[in-house]
Design a protein around this motif. Structure first.
Motif, mmCIF file in Angstrom:
data_model
loop_
_atom_site.group_PDB
_atom_site.id
_atom_site.type_symbol
_atom_site.label_atom_id
_atom_site.label_comp_id
_atom_site.label_asym_id
_atom_site.label_seq_id
_atom_site.Cartn_x
_atom_site.Cartn_y
_atom_site.Cartn_z
ATOM 1 N N ASP A 2 0.911 -1.330 0.589
ATOM 2 C CA ASP A 2 0.172 0.181 -0.067
ATOM 3 C C ASP A 2 0.723 1.044 -0.297
ATOM 4 O OD1 ASP A 2 -1.857 1.762 -0.001
ATOM 5 O OD2 ASP A 2 -3.227 0.951 2.348
ATOM 6 N N PRO A 3 0.992 1.874 -0.875
ATOM 7 C CA PRO A 3 1.832 2.904 -0.721
ATOM 8 C C PRO A 3 1.481 4.429 -0.296
ATOM 9 C CG PRO A 3 1.200 2.441 -3.156
ATOM 10 C CD PRO A 3 0.127 1.550 -2.523
ATOM 11 N N ARG A 4 0.008 3.811 0.153
ATOM 12 C CA ARG A 4 -0.104 5.460 1.321
ATOM 13 C C ARG A 4 0.548 4.901 2.196
ATOM 14 N NH1 ARG A 4 -6.548 4.348 1.180
ATOM 15 N NH2 ARG A 4 -5.506 1.989 1.343
ATOM 16 N N ILE A 5 1.068 3.687 3.466
ATOM 17 C CA ILE A 5 1.806 3.737 4.338
ATOM 18 C C ILE A 5 2.968 4.127 4.191
ATOM 19 C CG2 ILE A 5 2.917 1.389 5.173
ATOM 20 C CD1 ILE A 5 0.146 -0.419 4.468
ATOM 21 N N LEU A 6 3.394 3.871 3.056
ATOM 22 C CA LEU A 6 5.287 4.825 2.851
ATOM 23 C C LEU A 6 5.462 6.455 2.511
ATOM 24 C CD1 LEU A 6 8.166 4.743 2.297
ATOM 25 C CD2 LEU A 6 7.803 4.593 0.033
ATOM 26 N N VAL A 7 4.173 7.028 2.589
ATOM 27 C CA VAL A 7 3.876 8.170 3.057
ATOM 28 C C VAL A 7 3.716 8.588 4.078
ATOM 29 C CG1 VAL A 7 2.322 10.180 1.873
ATOM 30 C CG2 VAL A 7 3.266 8.185 0.105
ATOM 31 N N THR A 8 2.967 8.284 4.806
ATOM 32 C CA THR A 8 2.552 8.055 5.886
ATOM 33 C C THR A 8 3.437 8.179 7.052
ATOM 34 O OG1 THR A 8 0.477 7.429 5.321
ATOM 35 C CG2 THR A 8 0.695 7.504 7.804
ATOM 36 N N ALA A 9 4.468 6.864 6.623
ATOM 37 C CA ALA A 9 5.787 6.627 7.213
ATOM 38 C C ALA A 9 6.429 7.579 7.562
ATOM 39 C CB ALA A 9 6.798 5.137 6.962
ATOM 40 N N LEU A 10 6.703 8.243 6.230
ATOM 41 C CA LEU A 10 7.886 9.339 6.145
ATOM 42 C C LEU A 10 7.175 11.128 6.474
ATOM 43 C CD1 LEU A 10 8.556 8.804 1.697
ATOM 44 C CD2 LEU A 10 10.121 9.052 3.998
ATOM 45 N N VAL A 11 5.671 10.596 6.234
ATOM 46 C CA VAL A 11 5.527 12.159 6.649
ATOM 47 C C VAL A 11 5.413 11.604 8.388
ATOM 48 C CG1 VAL A 11 3.590 13.671 7.083
ATOM 49 C CG2 VAL A 11 4.130 12.808 4.736
ATOM 50 N N GLY A 12 5.300 10.918 9.064
ATOM 51 C CA GLY A 12 5.350 10.379 10.795
ATOM 52 C C GLY A 12 6.924 10.945 10.820
ATOM 53 N N THR A 13 7.518 9.996 10.343
ATOM 54 C CA THR A 13 9.148 10.471 10.600
ATOM 55 C C THR A 13 9.679 11.872 11.060
ATOM 56 O OG1 THR A 13 9.464 7.849 10.037
ATOM 57 C CG2 THR A 13 11.285 9.375 10.662
ATOM 58 N N ALA A 14 9.478 12.716 9.903
ATOM 59 C CA ALA A 14 9.896 13.552 9.997
ATOM 60 C C ALA A 14 9.664 14.962 11.066
ATOM 61 C CB ALA A 14 8.878 14.053 7.987
ATOM 62 N N VAL A 15 7.695 14.447 11.087
ATOM 63 C CA VAL A 15 7.242 15.287 12.551
ATOM 64 C C VAL A 15 7.644 15.308 13.043
ATOM 65 C CG1 VAL A 15 4.472 15.573 12.911
ATOM 66 C CG2 VAL A 15 5.421 15.549 10.325
ATOM 67 N N VAL A 16 7.831 13.764 13.884
ATOM 68 C CA VAL A 16 8.554 13.060 15.084
ATOM 69 C C VAL A 16 9.976 13.362 15.547
ATOM 70 C CG1 VAL A 16 8.920 11.836 16.413
ATOM 71 C CG2 VAL A 16 7.123 11.448 15.253
ATOM 72 N N PHE A 17 10.750 13.794 13.827
ATOM 73 C CA PHE A 17 11.558 13.950 13.815
ATOM 74 C C PHE A 17 12.519 15.590 14.368
ATOM 75 C CE2 PHE A 17 16.010 15.124 12.088
ATOM 76 C CZ PHE A 17 16.907 14.541 12.947
ATOM 77 N N VAL A 18 11.529 16.827 13.616
ATOM 78 C CA VAL A 18 11.601 17.790 14.063
ATOM 79 C C VAL A 18 10.783 18.414 15.128
ATOM 80 C CG1 VAL A 18 10.721 20.246 12.864
ATOM 81 C CG2 VAL A 18 11.281 18.515 11.681
ATOM 82 N N CYS A 19 9.915 17.037 15.595
ATOM 83 C CA CYS A 19 9.575 17.634 16.943
ATOM 84 C C CYS A 19 10.105 17.503 18.284
ATOM 85 C CB CYS A 19 7.647 17.272 17.543
ATOM 86 S SG CYS A 19 6.393 17.767 16.305
ATOM 87 N N PHE A 20 10.881 16.322 18.255
ATOM 88 C CA PHE A 20 11.837 16.131 19.254
ATOM 89 C C PHE A 20 13.348 17.350 18.649
ATOM 90 C CE2 PHE A 20 9.496 13.089 20.173
ATOM 91 C CZ PHE A 20 10.000 11.855 21.180
ATOM 92 N N SER A 21 13.904 16.952 17.776
ATOM 93 C CA SER A 21 15.105 17.965 17.374
ATOM 94 C C SER A 21 14.052 19.292 17.838
ATOM 95 C CB SER A 21 15.196 18.295 15.875
ATOM 96 O OG SER A 21 15.732 16.378 15.509
#
Length: 247
Positions: A113-132
């Protein structure tokens, strides 16, 4: 490959007790260094995306790319800090090979499901930015005291991985490795961000080495988020099939 990047021995530095008590704001020099580190990190991520794309086109990801990535990282660590261009090239090469190594699981996510990859990328970016961002706006050295706890968690992960490879892993052990690993590397985002600030304030401006640490954390978080989402997606598909068969 993931277990190799989990080593925190590379670039370990010490700081004094007096520096731990200093809660002054981030000065302009440190801010400029952080901008350089995050720009280098973005270039490494782009290189990884190119490596993953090459795998999708040519199926190059595997043992050779893993070994090549390890070799590039080891070479980078062994290269003196003043050879910045060479170290930067090695960082891009290692991230390219790492992206190719991640190619199979990325291809799996696209096929499922390509949506899983997109969600994982966006989720990782958001979490990484928030923690940084949390580490940047928090009091100076507030998260440096996480170092011992995170090292213990990382050691536990390595022992769990070692035990599962010898005795065989159960579902519970797999889930423990994934979720505990996610928490550990999110903690390292906080820890490494503040550690980069302290190194810069002490006069150490290792742009490539600092970017490598942050890239390691980012990749580790992304892998685990993607695995969790694939696992949840597979479970949902099984439930749908059972419901359709029952009806």
């Amino acid at each position: 490959m993931d277990s190799f990047f989990q080593s925190r021995a590379f670039g370990a530095r010490s700081w004094s007790y007096e520096s731990l008590k200093n809660f002054a704001p981030i000065d302009a020099v440190v801010q400029n260094h952080l901008k350089s580190v995050y720009l280098t990190l973005c270039l490494a991520v782009v290189s990884s995306a190119a490596g993953a794309y090459l795998h999708i086109l040519s199926n190059i990801g595997g043992t050779l790319t893993t070994l090549g990535c390890m070799l590039c990282v080891a070479w980078l660590v062994a290269t003196p800090a003043y050879e910045e261009r060479k170290r930067f090239g090695l960082l891009l090469a290692s991230s390219l090979l790492q992206g190719a190594t991640l190619g199979p699981i990325i291809q799996l996510a696209i096929d499922f499901d390509p949506r899983i990859l997109v969600t994982a990328l966006v989720g990782t970016a958001v979490v990484f930015v928030c923690f940084s961002a949390a580490a940047l706006v928090a009091k100076r050295r507030q998260f440096l005291f996480l170092g011992g706890l995170l090292s213990s968690g990382l050691s536990l992960l390595l022992w769990l991985h070692f035990a599962s490879s010898i005795f065989g892993g159960s579902t519970a052990m797999f889930n423990t490795e994934i979720y505990l690993g996610l928490l550990v590397f999110l903690g390292y985002v906080l820890f490494d961000t503040q550690l980069i600030i302290e190194r810069a304030r002490s006069g150490s401006f290792d742009r490539v080495g600092d970017a490598l640490h942050m890239y390691t954390n980012l990749v580790a978080v992304f892998i685990r988020v993607l695995i969790i989402m694939l696992k949840n997606g597979a479970e949902k598909e099984k439930k749908k099939k059972k419901r359709s068969q029952a009806s």
